[in-house]
Design an enzyme around this catalytic site. Structure first.
Site, short mmCIF file in Angstrom:
data_model
loop_
_atom_site.label_atom_id
_atom_site.label_comp_id
_atom_site.label_asym_id
_atom_site.label_seq_id
_atom_site.Cartn_x
_atom_site.Cartn_y
_atom_site.Cartn_z
N HIS A 1 21.85 23.28 35.52
CA HIS A 1 20.53 22.72 35.84
C HIS A 1 19.64 22.50 34.61
O HIS A 1 18.61 21.87 34.70
CB HIS A 1 19.77 23.65 36.79
CG HIS A 1 19.17 24.84 36.11
ND1 HIS A 1 19.90 25.95 35.78
CD2 HIS A 1 17.90 25.09 35.66
CE1 HIS A 1 19.12 26.84 35.19
NE2 HIS A 1 17.91 26.35 35.09
C1 UD1 Z 1 12.73 25.64 35.36
C2 UD1 Z 1 12.56 26.25 33.97
C3 UD1 Z 1 13.90 26.86 33.53
C4 UD1 Z 1 14.42 27.83 34.57
C5 UD1 Z 1 14.49 27.14 35.93
C6 UD1 Z 1 14.91 28.11 37.00
C7 UD1 Z 1 10.86 25.09 32.64
C8 UD1 Z 1 10.63 24.24 31.44
N1 UD1 Z 1 12.16 25.25 32.97
O1 UD1 Z 1 13.66 24.57 35.26
O2 UD1 Z 1 13.69 27.59 32.33
O3 UD1 Z 1 15.73 28.24 34.21
O4 UD1 Z 1 13.18 26.63 36.27
O5 UD1 Z 1 15.43 27.42 38.10
O6 UD1 Z 1 9.92 25.58 33.22
N2 UD1 Z 1 12.56 20.42 42.11
C9 UD1 Z 1 12.69 20.23 43.48
N3 UD1 Z 1 12.42 21.28 44.32
C10 UD1 Z 1 12.01 22.49 43.83
C11 UD1 Z 1 11.90 22.65 42.44
C12 UD1 Z 1 12.19 21.61 41.59
O7 UD1 Z 1 13.03 19.16 43.95
O8 UD1 Z 1 11.72 23.40 44.62
C13 UD1 Z 1 12.81 19.30 41.21
C14 UD1 Z 1 11.52 18.92 40.43
O9 UD1 Z 1 10.78 17.99 41.13
C15 UD1 Z 1 12.06 18.40 39.12
C16 UD1 Z 1 13.38 19.13 38.96
O10 UD1 Z 1 13.72 19.71 40.21
O11 UD1 Z 1 12.33 17.03 39.20
C17 UD1 Z 1 13.34 20.18 37.89
O12 UD1 Z 1 12.32 21.13 38.14
P1 UD1 Z 1 11.48 21.75 36.93
O13 UD1 Z 1 10.29 22.42 37.43
O14 UD1 Z 1 11.31 20.70 35.88
O15 UD1 Z 1 12.34 22.85 36.25
P2 UD1 Z 1 13.77 23.47 36.42
O16 UD1 Z 1 14.83 22.53 35.98
O17 UD1 Z 1 13.93 24.12 37.73
#
Ligand code: UD1
Length: 359
Positions: free
Chosen positions: A206
């Site tokens: 991820h």
């Molecule tokens: C974040 C952390 C990472 C951690 C991870 C745990 C940062 C910079 N990175 O990464 O260090 O290992 O969390 O999982 O803070 N999304 C959904 N549903 C959700 C959550 C996210 O659809 O409930 C989507 C978001 O819209 C986004 C993508 O997933 O497009 C990534 O989410 P993001 O908050 O950028 O961080 P993670 O990759 O989860």
């Protein structure tokens, strides 16, 4: 008088750590929870509050899916407003996410003592969003709690005064030990994915360094498909990874699942033969349950896992992952899980926080 403590969380692994510390502080402190909303789907957030019986957050923000700077900026504005209103005696932040950095800045700007859980990790890769989040949060914190001796060494090397740093062990080990039996009793879950007794590989990917570059993700998927032709690969899909795979029309013939709750994940990791992951949390759980692992990162967050066990890093390159995976299939070194503590990190952290606040 009981001290007032605010926990700031927003991401999946933070909810697990929060639950342990919240429980351990419950008799001696008044606690509140702020959820930034960074993770918001039921299977990335609410499921953990249910499984761990965490109280409903006192403040629920809905800040997510924004570019990093904007996300941190919005969080800072809202957190500053809440901290001005609540005036707690301490703020606790966890790990290295955008939520962690926003929480650290908000506490510091209100002169509220800041406690940082999982401090001192360094990969030296400044372009990784987590590296600046963790570096800055460590610097801002009044107390830093490292999971291993290496976190302490990293902070001392940077000139941090020793009285600000404690090696308490890892809350994730506390959780794994506490829930391992319950997860084993849940083992019928595995047979919904692979036939009972069938060896399998558990894989998750991820991290931005592996998903934001479609070539890197394609290389990792090629390696996983190759492994899958030999040993089935179970691949719970993080939303970010799903988005890139869908947008690029990439082929996916592994055994996929949506993001899983903690118990199902713990069940799978205990039953797996091997783990391939870029998750700091899953890689540690694999280590705790003595599963040889390929960590798909240029630099490991936890090099102690290679030093004290057979977890090996590989870059996002098909051959590198396959060669590393094959190396794990021969005789491997034993695991020394004591490097992550004794499963009582929550008690140690609570005691240190309370001593600091009452001192
Ligand atoms: C974040 C952390 C990472 C951690 C991870 C745990 C940062 C910079 N990175 O990464 O260090 O290992 O969390 O999982 O803070 N999304 C959904 N549903 C959700 C959550 C996210 O659809 O409930 C989507 C978001 O819209 C986004 C993508 O997933 O497009 C990534 O989410 P993001 O908050 O950028 O961080 P993670 O990759 O989860």
């Amino acid at each position: 008088m009981a001290k007032r403590i605010i926990h700031i969380v927003g991401n999946r692994p933070q909810f697990i750590k929060l639950s342990l510390l919240h429980r351990s502080l419950s008799e001696s402190a008044q606690q509140q929870i702020i959820h930034t909303g960074q993770h918001f789907s039921d299977n990335m957030s609410a499921v953990f509050f249910r499984e761990f019986d965490i109280p409903v957050p006192d403040h629920q923000l809905q800040i997510h899916s924004l570019p990093h700077g904007e996300m941190i900026g919005h969080m800072l504005i809202e957190l500053d407003r809440i901290l001005a209103l609540e005036r707690p005696d301490a703020v606790i932040v966890y790990g290295d996410t955008n939520t962690t950095l926003a929480g650290s800045l908000a506490a510091k700007k209100r002169n509220i003592p800041l406690m940082h859980i999982e401090a001192g990790i360094r990969t030296g890769e400044e372009d990784m969003p987590e590296e600046s989040n963790r570096y800055l949060s460590d610097r801002l914190a009044d107390l830093n709690f490292a999971c291993t001796y290496l976190g302490v060494e990293n902070l001392l090397k940077e000139g941090m005064p020793a009285e600000k740093i404690h090696n308490t062990g890892d809350l994730m080990l506390d959780a794994a030990l506490l829930f391992s039996q319950r997860a084993k009793e849940n083992s019928t879950y595995v047979s919904t994915l692979v036939p009972a007794g069938q060896p399998f590989v558990l894989a998750t990917i991820h991290r931005a360094e592996n998903t934001d570059n479609p070539e890197a993700l394609a290389a990792i998927l090629r390696a996983l498909h190759h492994i899958h032709s030999d040993i089935p690969v179970i691949f719970p899909l993080h939303p970010r990874t799903r988005q890139v795979i869908d947008a690029q029309g990439m082929e996916l013939k592994l055994i996929t699942t949506p993001p899983l709750g903690y118990l199902d994940m713990l069940t799978l990791v205990q039953a797996a033969g091997y783990v391939v992951t870029d998750s700091g949390g899953l890689s540690r759980e694999a280590f705790f349950f003595q599963k040889p692992s390929v960590i798909v990162m240029r630099q490991m967050f936890w090099p102690e896992m290679s030093k004290h066990g057979p977890s090996l890093a590989a870059s996002a390159d098909t051959n590198a992952i396959l060669t590393t995976f094959r190396a794990l299939q021969g005789p491997t070194r034993s695991f020394d899980t004591r490097v992550f503590g004794d499963g009582h990190a929550a008690e140690k952290i609570s005691r240190l926080i309370l001593n600091y606040l009452h001192g």
